[in-house]
Write a protein that holds these residues in place. Sequence first.
Motif: not given
Length: 386
Positions: A38-67
């Motif tokens: 297993s590998l567990n990567v934590a992405v943290t920081g200030n609200t509005g810093s783009g964490k969710s988009s970065f999480v999606n990028a690491l997963r190789g998916i777009k922001d509007d993809d399912d999941g």
Amino acid sequence: METPDAAVAEAIKASGESTLEKATAKAKETIDQLFNVSLNVAVTGNTGSGKSSFVNALRGIKDDDDGAAPTGVTETTMEATMYTHPTMPNVKIWDLPGIGTPNFKAEKYLKDVNFKNYDFFIILNSQRFTQNDIMLAKEIRKQKKNFYFVRSKIDNDLRAEEKKKGFDEQKLLSKIRDYCEKNLEDVGEPKVYLISSFDLEKYDFEILQNTLEEDLPDHKRSALLQAWPVCSAESLEKKIKFFQRMIWAASFASAGIAVVPLPGLSVACDSSMVLLFLSRCYYSFGLDEGSLSKLSEKVNKPHLKDMPKSKLFAAMKDKVFTRVSSSAALTAITTVELLFSLLPGVGSAVAAGISFTTTAYLLREGLNDLAETARSIRKEAGLDIA
């Protein structure tokens, strides 16, 4: 092809062990790490810093993809949320709440988000790093885990400045980096990585990847190499070489030679192991439909998804599971004979059972086939100029 005895001797040498028994034991451990660690990567920081988009990028998916992790000006992560990698279920990316909000004070933040769950932390900010970021980094260091400062939304900064007289992209990037690092002097001499979640091939994403590989222990590095997006020709070649180094272990595991006395070594092949190995190559190289669709859209070349590819690629595209799991045998391509028919120079000898030598040959040829397909796609996309 090599003779069976020569091939096994070479595999024992590759394992770094002195005997067949020791090499076999190490092969089992290596394959378990390859598919299950297993590998567990934590992405943290200030609200509005783009964490969710970065999480999606690491997963190789777009922001509007399912999941995808939800993004937008109204979206705020209120609790630690786990997102499984779409093709590597043992890799999990965690979108953590913004530090310093009323509900998550810096001094008790790590306890609130279950600090021990994560292998390392990425501290993200789209502007200047704050005192809360510094406090968090110091606490992570006390707990003897690694953290990495990522300055996000670099593409926005460049667009805001590019029309100004005398604009120089490299000077602006250096200015942003220097400003961030100066702001973080209280934590020593931290390196700041400049990143755009919408264009990982630019800026410092690959430098970050290389740093993570150096810092992670070997078994965790295996998971990172398989799951991390292909962001350059160099990163693709690194993945290819990684799987090439794993062939000896997969050959031991799939041919079952631990119970077969030398010489001879003719046994039935565990086709599920071969298929799992090649499926991991397929997804890791970005050959799955989702990755190709994203690439073709990015470079505005819709035909990339439909350009002629090898028989092996076509069979995997049509029949492998969309999510590879090592907990169950792959049944999508039902027999190893089909795989042999897709690769040249093997013939029909597989029907009665195959040797370790042939197993290793099949894995090499299959890996090379998928690697060449990935290279040709990147070339056609105009990403890698020969």
